[in-house]
Design an enzyme around this catalytic site. Sequence first.
Site, PDB file in Angstrom:
ATOM      1  N   ASP B  93       0.990  -1.157   0.053  1.00 22.19           N
ATOM      2  CA  ASP B  93      -0.037   0.180   0.103  1.00 22.19           C
ATOM      3  C   ASP B  93       0.977   1.266   0.030  1.00 22.19           C
ATOM      4  OD1 ASP B  93      -2.014  -2.021   0.538  1.00 22.19           O
ATOM      5  OD2 ASP B  93      -2.925  -1.277   2.059  1.00 22.19           O
ATOM      6  N   LYS B 157      -7.139   3.260  -2.162  1.00 28.97           N
ATOM      7  CA  LYS B 157      -7.416   3.029  -0.826  1.00 28.97           C
ATOM      8  C   LYS B 157      -7.591   4.620  -0.333  1.00 28.97           C
ATOM      9  CE  LYS B 157      -4.988   1.609   3.307  1.00 28.97           C
ATOM     10  NZ  LYS B 157      -3.830   0.742   3.782  1.00 28.97           N
ATOM     11  N   LYS B 187     -10.412  -0.088  -1.430  1.00 30.81           N
ATOM     12  CA  LYS B 187     -10.204  -0.393   0.079  1.00 30.81           C
ATOM     13  C   LYS B 187     -10.524   0.840   0.955  1.00 30.81           C
ATOM     14  CE  LYS B 187      -6.330  -1.813   3.346  1.00 30.81           C
ATOM     15  NZ  LYS B 187      -4.941  -2.426   3.554  1.00 30.81           N
TER      16      LYS B 187
END
Lengths: 226, 226
Positions: B93, B157, B187
């Site tokens: 990430d 995300k 996400k």
Amino acid sequence: MLSPAQLAGLIDHTLLKPEATADDILRLCREAHENAFCSVCVNPVWVAHAAAELHGTPVKVCSVAGFPLGATLTAVKADETRRVIELGAQEVDMVLNLGALKSGDRELVRADIAAVANVCRQQQVLCKVILETCLLTHDEKIIACQLCVETGAHFVKTSTGFSTGGATAEDIRLMAAQVKAAGLGVKASGGIRTLADARAMLDAGATRLGVSAGVKILTEARGAAR
Amino acid sequence: MLSPAQLAGLIDHTLLKPEATADDILRLCREAHENAFCSVCVNPVWVAHAAAELHGTPVKVCSVAGFPLGATLTAVKADETRRVIELGAQEVDMVLNLGALKSGDRELVRADIAAVANVCRQQQVLCKVILETCLLTHDEKIIACQLCVETGAHFVKTSTGFSTGGATAEDIRLMAAQVKAAGLGVKASGGIRTLADARAMLDAGATRLGVSAGVKILTEARGAAR
């Protein structure tokens, strides 16, 4: 009592918010030059911009490594340090490996600091080590200071400004007692917003101040000096 | 309605606090295995520990790059990505360059994401791009999503959990509308503390949840399913 000019020379004029823009960084650099601050402290992405803007001035560029969590790999912190120096940083504030310190892995903390300090020393750049004091116990603060002395760091620094607390006079006194005899500096950072805050830190033993309110503090100092 | 087991399979069991210890990481890994979460999400310093602990289980190790400010150099983010993958991370990430996005430098944002996404794709690792939605305007969120689609990232995300806000259903809807047709996942992370929070995110279009309260949420889900 320090003169306003002496105070300015101790200030790292700091803008580490991730949403800072190119214009914000230029303004920071101009303020630092106008006020004769020691340095601007900026994130790695802005080092080249700041170095270009401050070229030919006495204001230094300070950047950060492993910031603000200190939770990346030693090799990454060392590589980041090398790269920001190449781009023009003359000081690097790294965050130590807090998780390793809290897990009792002193050797990992030591190796992590040493890797960054060695890159800095090879390039004649100052290395400051951020302890993030608000997250440490009394004993962890002392261990961290000792490791900074042993690894050849130039400064210990209290805080990132991104955690639960900033510099306190008590922590500055503790850190100064641990490192001053070895010739290291002490940088107070986090939550220093007024001239009174700045003076409290200097009285406690700070030799550098990391502040975003540098212009306001210096304006206050000039008013008080009149 | 998802079963508790299906919900568990969407959860990245997350511990990114810098003060987390080796014991905390082991506990996280055991909880992830017991509850059959999708992954544990840990800082780079803990990837090797987590990968060793989870070896032979279906639980993946997720780590982070340029976290949480996104304000380090592209080369550093790419190098960090390469290294955490070598140590066992199967998902990364990354945080995009918020300052460049806010300065209108779309090409720099694109190149930054592409560098990390390319490393991930070469290693068949999932790349999620954290927008830090709480700091972005509506238009910046859309631009960021478009760049993630164009650069071959696998997920967008919402949040790092270290800024001023977390995931909102409104942001998830906006992000899903931008990226779902291109096959990217969404996400939701930051501030998801209850089963109701988790369901609100999934209803809005989230396909993965980054949470530190995974055990609590799953316990709630099992209670509700009885």
